[in-house]
Scaffold this motif. Sequence first.
Motif, PDB file in Angstrom:
ATOM      1  N   THR A 119      12.430  42.020 -18.306  1.00 61.88           N
ATOM      2  CA  THR A 119      13.120  40.966 -18.087  1.00 61.88           C
ATOM      3  C   THR A 119      12.989  40.562 -19.987  1.00 61.88           C
ATOM      4  O   THR A 119      13.717  39.390 -20.017  1.00 61.88           O
ATOM      5  CB  THR A 119      12.006  40.024 -17.758  1.00 61.88           C
ATOM      6  OG1 THR A 119      10.637  40.414 -18.459  1.00 61.88           O
ATOM      7  CG2 THR A 119      11.936  40.643 -15.630  1.00 61.88           C
ATOM      8  N   GLN A 120      12.690  41.006 -20.922  1.00 63.23           N
ATOM      9  CA  GLN A 120      12.991  40.748 -22.638  1.00 63.23           C
ATOM     10  C   GLN A 120      14.042  40.210 -22.602  1.00 63.23           C
ATOM     11  O   GLN A 120      15.009  41.743 -22.308  1.00 63.23           O
ATOM     12  CB  GLN A 120      11.470  41.079 -22.972  1.00 63.23           C
ATOM     13  CG  GLN A 120      11.656  40.969 -24.216  1.00 63.23           C
ATOM     14  CD  GLN A 120      10.952  42.691 -25.656  1.00 63.23           C
ATOM     15  OE1 GLN A 120      11.581  43.815 -24.624  1.00 63.23           O
ATOM     16  NE2 GLN A 120      10.413  42.473 -26.001  1.00 63.23           N
ATOM     17  N   PHE A 121      14.537  39.777 -23.579  1.00 64.62           N
ATOM     18  CA  PHE A 121      15.480  39.424 -23.517  1.00 64.62           C
ATOM     19  C   PHE A 121      16.326  40.798 -24.581  1.00 64.62           C
ATOM     20  O   PHE A 121      17.357  42.041 -24.324  1.00 64.62           O
ATOM     21  CB  PHE A 121      16.074  38.895 -24.654  1.00 64.62           C
ATOM     22  CG  PHE A 121      17.372  38.716 -25.645  1.00 64.62           C
ATOM     23  CD1 PHE A 121      18.897  38.196 -25.280  1.00 64.62           C
ATOM     24  CD2 PHE A 121      17.470  39.284 -27.037  1.00 64.62           C
ATOM     25  CE1 PHE A 121      19.861  39.012 -25.620  1.00 64.62           C
ATOM     26  CE2 PHE A 121      18.472  39.280 -27.613  1.00 64.62           C
ATOM     27  CZ  PHE A 121      19.516  38.943 -27.383  1.00 64.62           C
ATOM     28  N   GLN A 122      15.166  41.129 -24.995  1.00 59.78           N
ATOM     29  CA  GLN A 122      15.340  42.538 -26.578  1.00 59.78           C
ATOM     30  C   GLN A 122      15.977  43.964 -25.536  1.00 59.78           C
ATOM     31  O   GLN A 122      16.470  44.625 -26.041  1.00 59.78           O
ATOM     32  CB  GLN A 122      14.129  42.829 -27.379  1.00 59.78           C
ATOM     33  CG  GLN A 122      14.596  41.667 -28.163  1.00 59.78           C
ATOM     34  CD  GLN A 122      13.752  40.670 -28.726  1.00 59.78           C
ATOM     35  OE1 GLN A 122      13.057  39.918 -27.346  1.00 59.78           O
ATOM     36  NE2 GLN A 122      13.704  39.998 -29.227  1.00 59.78           N
ATOM     37  N   ALA A 123      14.850  43.570 -24.442  1.00 63.30           N
ATOM     38  CA  ALA A 123      14.783  44.948 -23.232  1.00 63.30           C
ATOM     39  C   ALA A 123      16.192  45.247 -22.873  1.00 63.30           C
ATOM     40  O   ALA A 123      16.702  45.972 -22.667  1.00 63.30           O
ATOM     41  CB  ALA A 123      13.841  45.764 -22.811  1.00 63.30           C
ATOM     42  N   VAL A 124      16.269  43.975 -22.260  1.00 60.31           N
ATOM     43  CA  VAL A 124      17.578  43.836 -21.434  1.00 60.31           C
ATOM     44  C   VAL A 124      18.802  44.548 -21.869  1.00 60.31           C
ATOM     45  O   VAL A 124      19.365  44.964 -21.658  1.00 60.31           O
ATOM     46  CB  VAL A 124      17.857  42.679 -20.825  1.00 60.31           C
ATOM     47  CG1 VAL A 124      19.207  42.510 -20.248  1.00 60.31           C
ATOM     48  CG2 VAL A 124      16.685  42.360 -19.630  1.00 60.31           C
ATOM     49  N   SER A 145      23.918  38.197 -22.109  1.00 59.78           N
ATOM     50  CA  SER A 145      24.287  39.656 -22.309  1.00 59.78           C
ATOM     51  C   SER A 145      25.273  39.335 -23.226  1.00 59.78           C
ATOM     52  O   SER A 145      25.536  39.484 -23.846  1.00 59.78           O
ATOM     53  CB  SER A 145      24.560  39.704 -20.979  1.00 59.78           C
ATOM     54  OG  SER A 145      25.050  40.887 -21.376  1.00 59.78           O
ATOM     55  N   LEU A 146      24.612  41.161 -24.245  1.00 54.64           N
ATOM     56  CA  LEU A 146      24.865  41.787 -24.856  1.00 54.64           C
ATOM     57  C   LEU A 146      25.890  43.124 -24.665  1.00 54.64           C
ATOM     58  O   LEU A 146      26.310  43.843 -25.280  1.00 54.64           O
ATOM     59  CB  LEU A 146      24.107  42.444 -25.863  1.00 54.64           C
ATOM     60  CG  LEU A 146      23.222  41.498 -26.872  1.00 54.64           C
ATOM     61  CD1 LEU A 146      22.530  41.985 -28.209  1.00 54.64           C
ATOM     62  CD2 LEU A 146      24.145  39.857 -27.598  1.00 54.64           C
TER      63      LEU A 146
END
Lengths: 322, 524
Positions: free
Chosen positions: B70-75, B514-515
């Motif tokens: 759920t964390q931004f960096q992980a996603v 999203s990246l």
Amino acid sequence: MRTLLRHTLVRRLVTALATLFGVAVVVFVMLRAIPGSQITANLGIETAALTPEQRASLEAYYGLDRPLVVQFFSWLGGLLTGNLGWSSRAHTSVLALTAQALPVTLELALLTIVLSLVIGVPLGMLSASKPNSARDAAGQVVGLAGLSIPAFLLATALLSALSAWLHWNPNGAGYASPGKDLGLNLEQMVLPALTLAFGIAAPIMRTTRSAVLEIRSEDFVRTARAKGVPPRRLQARHVLRNALVPIVTMTGLQFGYLLGGAVVVEQVFSLPGIGRQVLLGIQQKEYATVQSTVLVIALAFVVVNLLTDALYRLIDPRVRAA
Amino acid sequence: MQRGSRRGGLFAAGFATLALVLAACSATPQPSDTSSAGAPATTGAAPAAGGNLVVGVTSDPNTLDPWKATQFQAVAVLQTLYGTLTEFDKDLNVVPGLATSWDVSSDGLTVTFHLRQGVTFSDGSTLSSADVVSSLTKIKDKATAAVAAASLASVASIAAPDASTVVLTLSAPDAALLANLAVINMAIVPAKADEATLATTPDGTGPFVLKAHTPNQSLTVARNAAYWGDKALLDTVEFRVIPDQSSIVSAMQSGNVQMSVLDDPLVAQTAAAAGLTIQKTPQLSYHVLQLNASRSVLSDVNVRLAIQCAIDRQQVLDTAALGEGEVTGPITSPAYKSDPNDRPCPTRDVAKAKDYLAKAGKSGGVTIDTIVSTGEYSTSVNEAQNLQSQLAEAGITLKLEVLESGAYVDRWVAADFDAAVALNGGRPDPDGMYSRYFTSTGNLNKVAGYSSPTLDQLFVQGRASSDPAVRKPIYKKIGEELENNAAWVWLFTGYNYTATVKGVTGFVPMANNSLQFLRTTGLS
């Protein structure tokens, strides 16, 4: 047993072990007293969407379902066999993480202490050489600035200024270990070590100043001077040598603190040291990571203290005799 | 659970990864050198393939398990490594992913996916319907504790009639399903892979593959030469951990880092002043004062309406977030966006607020226990203080409890508050976004504190049709229902700031943060 305990070294070791056990208990309890768990740290508010089954499954995964006493002793038992626990966030053992982070902190601490001594001791002696003069006042101002400018401010200012004007920012290149690129590694250590040394040189300088002033007024210094010992030799062999004990105490204490990791400086300069490891552990509520790392830090502190004590014996024959 | 044996395996895998990292790191060329090679900077022209991009991130991914991230960096990292049945385009419309097409039966109860041919996982095996069935089944299984399990609640069965077809049978029509399948928490992994191994050795169908990972320091992905779509332009993308956002800006100024996503408006201003290119993207996530109508003090709709009328949202935005954002209604997704003026008090009206309080028999004022988090996002405490001073003028006292984020989450999850100052994530589909909060059976309804038979019915209607023209008026009604009953007080949406140095082209920032467009990004 009694005779054994009377032996200084043994007594110190026993005290050290008791201290470490105390630290272990306190950290273990405190971590569980603060709200949140690894589940909420990982999922944030999405935790609310978990069904009871999902929650139970996650608790089992993180080992949170076991009774506290079992958790404590299985962790402690693990420590004795060199198992510091598992970091599910980094997917590696805490031992491996610590083996990566501890050298970074150790290097930074050593460089900082060397820099602090190089700055602090001469400044202190300079101040003491003519108390209440202009140079003393200047030294005191530098000392006060060192004590009062917060590290995060100095660190951020240094980094932003050098990046913007000189485009020099070795710390942006990703941490390089000494084995990988010694040159880059030292470049990355310069700014953080300077930032920390600025703060630590100040107490060393003040300790030096007061210790030197005190020793200078002793009879044996006057006698030495009367006997015609040259001033330089008098300063080095007679005054400084005898003023060393408080300076070593102060340095040892500061070194011990540095081994706990300079969290703020590590954050700003992206150094993957032990302070950041603890901080990340706390943020993620990784109990094993925090517990084991704090214990390693406590152990380092105890060792530094023992070494400082040993140094006294080297410096001061009176301690040796006692 | 075989905890012991899995741990052993992870140990071995961990050390193997470390060895890989050490070998790979020394071979990574310095990106700043290649970008200043002297090629004329022709903006607009398609960037050539090649280059190593460094993205500055404030933290390492806290998991590499796509079903639990759920964390931004992980996603961000996992989106480069994994694929999903459907995907979002840059405007958040659902487009084909691992499924090239799908048919929905006329009763809306059967959805048939036709899988893309010749897709391979990074272990070399070929994607088949068995992998999709196994992935979706595990995500739905409660024991997996996947965060998207509830999104499959309407799915009664998952079947694979042949190797390239997957059929989902639903218990009720679910128009949000296709959008729900596009998030990385619905990643398709090989049927034979077990979750514990995946956490160290990702095995996906994404445009990149994992190349190296040093925990707490950096994670590098390399172009997947076997990717089914247009191959990524960049040779590698390194997510480099620089914990402090200001330090990331410094690293970009010195040329060590080429890109990052900032969320602090102040830091973004510094970055712009430093000559970096900043792209502002309005976010789906929304700042809100959550009211808990199940608490006695807020159970009267008039008290809630009084709160709503006593707040100037623009003032909150201006004082807490430097005016960086837009006042919003409940629904933030572009296709279904609520009109922020469509509410009982579109502008602040203290007199009306006092009237509402009098109607509730609370002319003497009310006290609301409000939780606020620190450390989660930069504007929370300022928002809370501004709300407090505005509401005080109407005789409403916000008793603020500022909590460390762990403590805040605990209280939030337990719905132990009258009101909560929150920044909640949004979703492209309004059903995915709010049915879990505001239907009586939603898994977050306890936290939302409000539901009604009208809302329950409207959400069912909204799910029943996949035609946007039919759905739009329904979600407009849902928005009005929420505002007229002052279920919560929606405040504003903020921006995210994509900072890049010269030479970075082709990246498209998205409203869901999203990246995914790293795959079209190039360095010239």
